[in-house]
Design an enzyme around this catalytic site. Structure first.
Site, PDB file in Angstrom:
ATOM      1  N   GLY A  15       5.297 -24.356 -13.949  1.00  0.00           N
ATOM      2  CA  GLY A  15       6.256 -25.516 -13.764  1.00  0.00           C
ATOM      3  C   GLY A  15       5.922 -25.731 -12.203  1.00  0.00           C
ATOM      4  N   GLY A  90       2.872 -16.246  -9.557  1.00  0.00           N
ATOM      5  CA  GLY A  90       3.914 -15.398  -9.486  1.00  0.00           C
ATOM      6  C   GLY A  90       4.245 -15.057 -10.949  1.00  0.00           C
ATOM      7  N   ILE A  91       4.835 -13.746 -11.111  1.00  0.00           N
ATOM      8  CA  ILE A  91       5.263 -13.314 -12.230  1.00  0.00           C
ATOM      9  C   ILE A  91       6.683 -12.620 -12.193  1.00  0.00           C
ATOM     10  CG2 ILE A  91       3.145 -13.350 -13.563  1.00  0.00           C
ATOM     11  CD1 ILE A  91       3.143 -10.128 -13.190  1.00  0.00           C
ATOM     12  N   THR A  92       7.143 -12.383 -13.235  1.00  0.00           N
ATOM     13  CA  THR A  92       8.520 -11.535 -13.207  1.00  0.00           C
ATOM     14  C   THR A  92       8.379 -10.376 -14.273  1.00  0.00           C
ATOM     15  OG1 THR A  92       9.791 -12.902 -15.020  1.00  0.00           O
ATOM     16  CG2 THR A  92      10.243 -13.248 -12.293  1.00  0.00           C
ATOM     17  N   ASP A  94      11.568  -8.162 -15.260  1.00  0.00           N
ATOM     18  CA  ASP A  94      12.781  -7.597 -14.588  1.00  0.00           C
ATOM     19  C   ASP A  94      13.063  -6.521 -15.565  1.00  0.00           C
ATOM     20  OD1 ASP A  94      12.610 -10.205 -13.145  1.00  0.00           O
ATOM     21  OD2 ASP A  94      14.225 -11.105 -14.080  1.00  0.00           O
ATOM     22  N   GLY A 149      17.947  -6.224 -11.065  1.00  0.00           N
ATOM     23  CA  GLY A 149      16.899  -6.228 -11.953  1.00  0.00           C
ATOM     24  C   GLY A 149      15.720  -6.739 -11.585  1.00  0.00           C
ATOM     25  N   TYR A 153      10.155  -7.729  -7.761  1.00  0.00           N
ATOM     26  CA  TYR A 153       9.958  -9.113  -7.356  1.00  0.00           C
ATOM     27  C   TYR A 153      10.712  -9.358  -6.075  1.00  0.00           C
ATOM     28  CZ  TYR A 153      10.170 -14.292  -8.393  1.00  0.00           C
ATOM     29  OH  TYR A 153      10.147 -15.390  -8.150  1.00  0.00           O
ATOM     30  N   LYS A 157       8.536 -10.265  -2.828  1.00  0.00           N
ATOM     31  CA  LYS A 157       8.994 -11.811  -2.281  1.00  0.00           C
ATOM     32  C   LYS A 157       9.423 -11.601  -0.994  1.00  0.00           C
ATOM     33  CE  LYS A 157       8.049 -14.760  -5.623  1.00  0.00           C
ATOM     34  NZ  LYS A 157       6.785 -15.657  -5.494  1.00  0.00           N
ATOM     35  N   PRO A 183      12.349 -20.839  -2.724  1.00  0.00           N
ATOM     36  CA  PRO A 183      13.104 -21.544  -3.777  1.00  0.00           C
ATOM     37  C   PRO A 183      14.109 -20.658  -4.373  1.00  0.00           C
ATOM     38  CG  PRO A 183      10.630 -21.598  -4.090  1.00  0.00           C
ATOM     39  CD  PRO A 183      11.020 -20.750  -3.289  1.00  0.00           C
ATOM     40  N   GLY A 184      15.427 -21.399  -4.625  1.00  0.00           N
ATOM     41  CA  GLY A 184      16.371 -20.651  -5.595  1.00  0.00           C
ATOM     42  C   GLY A 184      16.015 -20.687  -7.088  1.00  0.00           C
TER      43      GLY A 184
HETATM   44  N1  CAA Z   1      25.477  -7.332 -11.483  1.00  0.00           N
HETATM   45  C1  CAA Z   1      25.791  -6.068 -12.068  1.00  0.00           C
HETATM   46  N2  CAA Z   1      25.781  -5.429 -13.414  1.00  0.00           N
HETATM   47  C2  CAA Z   1      24.823  -6.244 -14.163  1.00  0.00           C
HETATM   48  C3  CAA Z   1      24.188  -7.367 -13.732  1.00  0.00           C
HETATM   49  C4  CAA Z   1      24.600  -7.844 -12.432  1.00  0.00           C
HETATM   50  N3  CAA Z   1      23.978  -8.971 -11.884  1.00  0.00           N
HETATM   51  N4  CAA Z   1      23.353  -7.837 -14.515  1.00  0.00           N
HETATM   52  C5  CAA Z   1      23.238  -6.715 -15.828  1.00  0.00           C
HETATM   53  N5  CAA Z   1      24.337  -5.603 -15.265  1.00  0.00           N
HETATM   54  C6  CAA Z   1      24.692  -4.631 -16.097  1.00  0.00           C
HETATM   55  C7  CAA Z   1      25.151  -4.857 -17.382  1.00  0.00           C
HETATM   56  O1  CAA Z   1      26.640  -5.435 -17.185  1.00  0.00           O
HETATM   57  C8  CAA Z   1      24.851  -3.501 -18.019  1.00  0.00           C
HETATM   58  O2  CAA Z   1      25.813  -2.790 -17.690  1.00  0.00           O
HETATM   59  P1  CAA Z   1      26.500  -1.604 -18.718  1.00  0.00           P
HETATM   60  O3  CAA Z   1      25.626  -0.768 -19.249  1.00  0.00           O
HETATM   61  O4  CAA Z   1      27.455  -0.879 -17.821  1.00  0.00           O
HETATM   62  O5  CAA Z   1      27.383  -2.583 -19.854  1.00  0.00           O
HETATM   63  C9  CAA Z   1      23.795  -3.024 -17.424  1.00  0.00           C
HETATM   64  O6  CAA Z   1      23.518  -3.818 -16.282  1.00  0.00           O
HETATM   65  C10 CAA Z   1      22.631  -3.624 -18.414  1.00  0.00           C
HETATM   66  O7  CAA Z   1      21.291  -3.144 -18.055  1.00  0.00           O
HETATM   67  P2  CAA Z   1      19.897  -2.800 -18.783  1.00  0.00           P
HETATM   68  O8  CAA Z   1      19.169  -2.124 -18.065  1.00  0.00           O
HETATM   69  O9  CAA Z   1      20.465  -2.171 -20.106  1.00  0.00           O
HETATM   70  O10 CAA Z   1      19.382  -4.340 -19.300  1.00  0.00           O
HETATM   71  P3  CAA Z   1      19.473  -5.610 -19.647  1.00  0.00           P
HETATM   72  O11 CAA Z   1      18.672  -5.703 -21.170  1.00  0.00           O
HETATM   73  O12 CAA Z   1      20.815  -5.892 -19.870  1.00  0.00           O
HETATM   74  O13 CAA Z   1      18.886  -6.448 -18.608  1.00  0.00           O
HETATM   75  C11 CAA Z   1      18.218  -7.302 -16.734  1.00  0.00           C
HETATM   76  C12 CAA Z   1      19.062  -6.080 -17.484  1.00  0.00           C
HETATM   77  C13 CAA Z   1      16.894  -7.337 -17.084  1.00  0.00           C
HETATM   78  C14 CAA Z   1      18.244  -7.252 -15.016  1.00  0.00           C
HETATM   79  C15 CAA Z   1      19.026  -8.638 -17.155  1.00  0.00           C
HETATM   80  O14 CAA Z   1      20.351  -8.535 -16.659  1.00  0.00           O
HETATM   81  C16 CAA Z   1      18.372  -9.836 -16.162  1.00  0.00           C
HETATM   82  O15 CAA Z   1      17.573 -10.543 -16.954  1.00  0.00           O
HETATM   83  N6  CAA Z   1      18.963 -10.303 -15.372  1.00  0.00           N
HETATM   84  C17 CAA Z   1      18.700 -11.555 -14.643  1.00  0.00           C
HETATM   85  C18 CAA Z   1      17.457 -11.253 -13.490  1.00  0.00           C
HETATM   86  C19 CAA Z   1      17.208 -12.495 -12.616  1.00  0.00           C
HETATM   87  O16 CAA Z   1      18.025 -13.373 -12.227  1.00  0.00           O
HETATM   88  N7  CAA Z   1      15.905 -12.765 -12.844  1.00  0.00           N
HETATM   89  C20 CAA Z   1      15.435 -13.840 -12.092  1.00  0.00           C
HETATM   90  C21 CAA Z   1      14.076 -14.376 -12.912  1.00  0.00           C
HETATM   91  S1  CAA Z   1      13.710 -16.145 -12.471  1.00  0.00           S
HETATM   92  C22 CAA Z   1      13.046 -15.798 -10.962  1.00  0.00           C
HETATM   93  O17 CAA Z   1      12.850 -14.611 -10.482  1.00  0.00           O
HETATM   94  C23 CAA Z   1      12.636 -17.348 -10.145  1.00  0.00           C
HETATM   95  C24 CAA Z   1      13.278 -17.158  -8.832  1.00  0.00           C
HETATM   96  O18 CAA Z   1      12.420 -16.890  -7.600  1.00  0.00           O
HETATM   97  C25 CAA Z   1      14.697 -17.191  -8.552  1.00  0.00           C
END
Ligand code: CAA
Length: 246
Positions: A15, A90-92, A94, A149, A153, A157, A183-184
């Protein structure tokens, strides 16, 4: 316009990469892109052709030094010397660290950080000889502030910006600038892959109340690539809708 300078954008078919290619092409640069997946690349070139843009893609696995080196040799032989390098690929993968497999760690570090060495190392000597160059590293807000997560990454970065600052010092006297863009959350496939509920929570933390557009990041790339930006080096430009201010 200054141009017929040559710009290489890695990860061109994604993208952000696509928007950067289009913007630099519209600015008048000769633009070449890097791709990793053949099927995606063919479709991509067709689409650009339909839009009237002649942008060639070259194969290269930027996470591998020899592959990056081979790709850059091919581009320089077939198109010409690279004046502007945008390290965008780049890749993720997570996961919380507790669940992160070694392959998820290494894939992200190799693709997002080691690629910056692999590509820049292969263009820097030519830029020094020609007394001009632009290295633009596409980092992330998550390298500035961390993200649940994303230990892999965020580490990659953040590492990119350390590279930017050090190389900026080394090559400033040769007319080469080295900068980072952070970028955000931008509306790309990578961001749209975040589970919807989590993404909604993230958007709620963005004062502008929306994801960024790929064209908005491309505009910043165009600015840093320009001749007029030649006193800007070692800098990190945030573009995140106010999500992280410091
Ligand atoms: N803060 C605190 N706790 C969090 C949380 C957060 N932000 N996110 C998840 N949790 C907690 C959940 O509440 C849960 O807790 P409990 O077990 O106590 O209920 C626990 O983490 C779940 O974790 P799991 O390891 O079981 O995994 P999951 O399947 O829920 O996934 C994750 C975890 C993969 C990190 C998922 O939360 C996720 O995809 N998060 C988004 C990460 C993100 O923002 N990535 C950016 C991608 S885009 C990019 O990177 C481009 C860029 O440059 C901006």
């Amino acid at each position: 316009m200054n141009n017929k300078r040559i710009a290489l954008i890695t990860g061109a078919t994604g993208g952000l990469g696509t928007a950067m290619c289009k913007k630099l092409y519209q600015d008048g640069y000769i633009v070449v892109g890097n791709y990793h997946t053949k099927e995606k690349a063919e479709k991509w070139m067709e689409e650009r052709k339909k839009e009237g843009m002649d942008i060639r893609l070259f194969y290269g696995d930027v996470s591998d030094f020899n592959s990056a080196s081979q790709m850059i040799k091919e581009i320089e032989a077939q198109v010409g010397p690279i004046d502007i390098l945008v390290n965008n690929a780049g890749i993720t993968r997570d996961a919380r660290l507790i669940n992160m497999k070694p392959e998820d760690w290494y894939a992200v570090i190799n693709t997002n950080l080691n690629s910056v060495y692999n590509c820049t190392k292969n263009v820097i000597e030519g830029m020094i000889k020609r007394n001009f160059g632009r290295i633009i590293n596409i980092s992330s807000v998550n390298g500035q502030r961390g993200q649940f997560g994303q230990t892999n990454y965020s580490a990659a970065k953040a590492g990119m910006h350390g590279f930017t600052k050090s190389l900026a010092m080394e090559v400033a006297k040769y007319g080469i600038t080295v900068n980072t863009i952070s970028p955000g959350y931008i509306a790309t496939d990578m961001v749209m892959a975040v589970p919807e509920k989590i993404l909604n929570q993230i958007v709620a933390q963005i004062p502008m109340g929306r994801l960024g557009g790929t064209h908005e990041v491309a505009y910043l790339v165009s600015f840093l690539a320009s001749e007029e930006a030649n006193f800007i080096t070692g800098a990190n430009y945030s573009i995140n809708g106010g999500q992280h201010v410091y």
